[in-house]
Design a protein around this motif. Sequence first.
Motif, PDB file in Angstrom:
ATOM      1  N   ASP A 120      32.376  45.987  33.529  1.00 39.60           N
ATOM      2  CA  ASP A 120      32.985  46.143  32.221  1.00 39.60           C
ATOM      3  C   ASP A 120      34.099  45.139  31.967  1.00 39.60           C
ATOM      4  O   ASP A 120      34.635  45.076  30.871  1.00 39.60           O
ATOM      5  N   LEU A 121      34.478  44.374  32.972  1.00 38.26           N
ATOM      6  CA  LEU A 121      35.543  43.410  32.797  1.00 38.26           C
ATOM      7  C   LEU A 121      35.007  42.152  32.130  1.00 38.26           C
ATOM      8  O   LEU A 121      33.842  41.805  32.260  1.00 38.26           O
ATOM      9  N   ASP A 122      35.888  41.456  31.404  1.00 38.90           N
ATOM     10  CA  ASP A 122      35.483  40.248  30.704  1.00 38.90           C
ATOM     11  C   ASP A 122      35.101  39.154  31.690  1.00 38.90           C
ATOM     12  O   ASP A 122      35.672  39.041  32.770  1.00 38.90           O
ATOM     13  N   MET A 128      36.173  32.772  38.706  1.00 40.25           N
ATOM     14  CA  MET A 128      36.948  32.356  39.857  1.00 40.25           C
ATOM     15  C   MET A 128      36.839  30.857  40.023  1.00 40.25           C
ATOM     16  O   MET A 128      35.953  30.366  40.714  1.00 40.25           O
ATOM     17  N   PRO A 129      37.715  30.088  39.350  1.00 37.97           N
ATOM     18  CA  PRO A 129      37.658  28.641  39.486  1.00 37.97           C
ATOM     19  C   PRO A 129      37.952  28.221  40.903  1.00 37.97           C
ATOM     20  O   PRO A 129      38.630  28.926  41.643  1.00 37.97           O
ATOM     21  N   SER A 130      37.446  27.061  41.278  1.00 27.87           N
ATOM     22  CA  SER A 130      37.715  26.546  42.615  1.00 27.87           C
ATOM     23  C   SER A 130      39.174  26.175  42.728  1.00 27.87           C
ATOM     24  O   SER A 130      39.883  26.041  41.740  1.00 27.87           O
ATOM     25  N   SER A 131      39.640  25.986  43.963  1.00 28.47           N
ATOM     26  CA  SER A 131      41.046  25.668  44.172  1.00 28.47           C
ATOM     27  C   SER A 131      41.420  24.364  43.493  1.00 28.47           C
ATOM     28  O   SER A 131      42.572  24.141  43.152  1.00 28.47           O
ATOM     29  N   GLY A 132      40.456  23.487  43.279  1.00 28.67           N
ATOM     30  CA  GLY A 132      40.761  22.242  42.596  1.00 28.67           C
ATOM     31  C   GLY A 132      40.979  22.431  41.117  1.00 28.67           C
ATOM     32  O   GLY A 132      41.610  21.617  40.457  1.00 28.67           O
ATOM     33  N   GLN A 133      40.450  23.528  40.548  1.00 29.57           N
ATOM     34  CA  GLN A 133      40.602  23.777  39.129  1.00 29.57           C
ATOM     35  C   GLN A 133      41.792  24.658  38.830  1.00 29.57           C
ATOM     36  O   GLN A 133      42.368  24.584  37.763  1.00 29.57           O
ATOM     37  N   ALA A 134      42.127  25.546  39.767  1.00 31.32           N
ATOM     38  CA  ALA A 134      43.194  26.503  39.495  1.00 31.32           C
ATOM     39  C   ALA A 134      44.516  25.988  39.995  1.00 31.32           C
ATOM     40  O   ALA A 134      44.612  25.437  41.068  1.00 31.32           O
ATOM     41  N   GLY A 135      45.561  26.201  39.202  1.00 28.92           N
ATOM     42  CA  GLY A 135      46.892  25.818  39.622  1.00 28.92           C
ATOM     43  C   GLY A 135      47.567  26.965  40.322  1.00 28.92           C
ATOM     44  O   GLY A 135      46.950  27.913  40.749  1.00 28.92           O
ATOM     45  N   GLY A 136      48.906  26.908  40.411  1.00 26.13           N
ATOM     46  CA  GLY A 136      49.646  28.020  40.958  1.00 26.13           C
ATOM     47  C   GLY A 136      50.147  27.794  42.352  1.00 26.13           C
ATOM     48  O   GLY A 136      50.612  28.719  43.000  1.00 26.13           O
ATOM     49  N   VAL A 160      23.568  33.397  31.704  1.00 26.75           N
ATOM     50  CA  VAL A 160      23.348  34.777  32.148  1.00 26.75           C
ATOM     51  C   VAL A 160      23.388  34.853  33.669  1.00 26.75           C
ATOM     52  O   VAL A 160      24.005  35.754  34.251  1.00 26.75           O
ATOM     53  N   GLU A 161      22.743  33.895  34.322  1.00 24.15           N
ATOM     54  CA  GLU A 161      22.727  33.886  35.785  1.00 24.15           C
ATOM     55  C   GLU A 161      24.125  33.658  36.349  1.00 24.15           C
ATOM     56  O   GLU A 161      24.524  34.298  37.335  1.00 24.15           O
ATOM     57  N   ASN A 162      24.884  32.756  35.710  1.00 20.64           N
ATOM     58  CA  ASN A 162      26.247  32.485  36.169  1.00 20.64           C
ATOM     59  C   ASN A 162      27.117  33.732  36.069  1.00 20.64           C
ATOM     60  O   ASN A 162      27.897  34.043  36.977  1.00 20.64           O
ATOM     61  N   ARG A 163      26.991  34.441  34.949  1.00 18.71           N
ATOM     62  CA  ARG A 163      27.789  35.652  34.763  1.00 18.71           C
ATOM     63  C   ARG A 163      27.416  36.714  35.794  1.00 18.71           C
ATOM     64  O   ARG A 163      28.278  37.413  36.327  1.00 18.71           O
ATOM     65  N   ALA A 164      26.125  36.835  36.065  1.00 17.96           N
ATOM     66  CA  ALA A 164      25.682  37.811  37.058  1.00 17.96           C
ATOM     67  C   ALA A 164      26.205  37.453  38.446  1.00 17.96           C
ATOM     68  O   ALA A 164      26.607  38.323  39.225  1.00 17.96           O
ATOM     69  N   GLN A 165      26.225  36.161  38.743  1.00 16.63           N
ATOM     70  CA  GLN A 165      26.715  35.720  40.046  1.00 16.63           C
ATOM     71  C   GLN A 165      28.219  35.963  40.171  1.00 16.63           C
ATOM     72  O   GLN A 165      28.707  36.372  41.229  1.00 16.63           O
ATOM     73  N   ILE A 166      28.950  35.719  39.089  1.00 14.36           N
ATOM     74  CA  ILE A 166      30.392  35.969  39.092  1.00 14.36           C
ATOM     75  C   ILE A 166      30.670  37.443  39.343  1.00 14.36           C
ATOM     76  O   ILE A 166      31.537  37.814  40.140  1.00 14.36           O
ATOM     77  N   ARG A 167      29.908  38.307  38.671  1.00 12.82           N
ATOM     78  CA  ARG A 167      30.110  39.747  38.860  1.00 12.82           C
ATOM     79  C   ARG A 167      29.747  40.168  40.280  1.00 12.82           C
ATOM     80  O   ARG A 167      30.401  41.027  40.870  1.00 12.82           O
ATOM     81  N   ALA A 168      28.691  39.570  40.821  1.00 12.94           N
ATOM     82  CA  ALA A 168      28.290  39.910  42.189  1.00 12.94           C
ATOM     83  C   ALA A 168      29.380  39.516  43.180  1.00 12.94           C
ATOM     84  O   ALA A 168      29.708  40.269  44.105  1.00 12.94           O
ATOM     85  N   LEU A 169      29.963  38.331  42.990  1.00 13.11           N
ATOM     86  CA  LEU A 169      31.027  37.875  43.877  1.00 13.11           C
ATOM     87  C   LEU A 169      32.267  38.749  43.738  1.00 13.11           C
ATOM     88  O   LEU A 169      32.890  39.133  44.736  1.00 13.11           O
ATOM     89  N   ALA A 170      32.629  39.080  42.490  1.00 18.65           N
ATOM     90  CA  ALA A 170      33.806  39.921  42.266  1.00 18.65           C
ATOM     91  C   ALA A 170      33.615  41.301  42.877  1.00 18.65           C
ATOM     92  O   ALA A 170      34.538  41.874  43.464  1.00 18.65           O
ATOM     93  N   ASP A 171      32.399  41.841  42.756  1.00 19.68           N
ATOM     94  CA  ASP A 171      32.104  43.151  43.330  1.00 19.68           C
ATOM     95  C   ASP A 171      32.149  43.084  44.851  1.00 19.68           C
ATOM     96  O   ASP A 171      32.716  43.958  45.518  1.00 19.68           O
ATOM     97  N   LEU A 172      31.566  42.027  45.409  1.00 18.04           N
ATOM     98  CA  LEU A 172      31.556  41.854  46.860  1.00 18.04           C
ATOM     99  C   LEU A 172      32.972  41.692  47.399  1.00 18.04           C
ATOM    100  O   LEU A 172      33.297  42.172  48.492  1.00 18.04           O
TER     101      LEU A 172
END
Length: 227
Positions: A120-122, A128-136, A160-172
Amino acid sequence: MEAEGSPKAGARGWQGGRGVSLDDLDELTIVARAQDGDLEAFNWLITAYQGGVYRLCLRMLNDRTEAEDIVQETFITAWRSLPNLTVPQAFIPWLYRTATNKCLDELRRRQRRPSDPIADLDAEELSMPSSGQAGGGAGLGRRDSVGGGAGLAVDPAQEVENRAQIRALADLLQSVQPGLRACWLLREVHGFSYGEIAAIVQLPESTVRGRIARAKRSLAEGMEPWR
């Protein structure tokens, strides 16, 4: 969120009745002004870093409401404790250490209560951007951001596949032990160095490296079906 109150005339950054734009200043100067009680400077820091802190908390807790609460608590703590920060250059790791500790405390307190389903999250929240893309990282001037690509044509099926993969990684990721999860997120998503993470979680760098390696192995095994 904003710190309560408003800048006073005559405060540092206000000269001759004319306000000096904070966007024209380096972040080290802004941190120093916030330490002196400049609320406008502190609100600038909130705007700059609350997005990255929120994404860390969301990925740690998998609960939007709890993540928002921890972000608010983190910046309240930061405002109260900022005058005690002896090294302004360490503001970002210090801020992330505060947020990480609050997330770990919440996970220790958490009992079996419902949380927002990850599906249900956006997509932007989950990305999850790679470390090269994310600052902080510790260097002031680096800010968290979700990976770019806006305006580029994307194949709908691939999207659609990318979104499903992102959700799978976040869930894992939720199955990874919290201490390992925090180190992995700080390294792979938020771009901190091993030394910076060691300072954030207050562990030896060798332990941090080991935790990240274990998290990587666990996630790689879980994501094997997506390869």
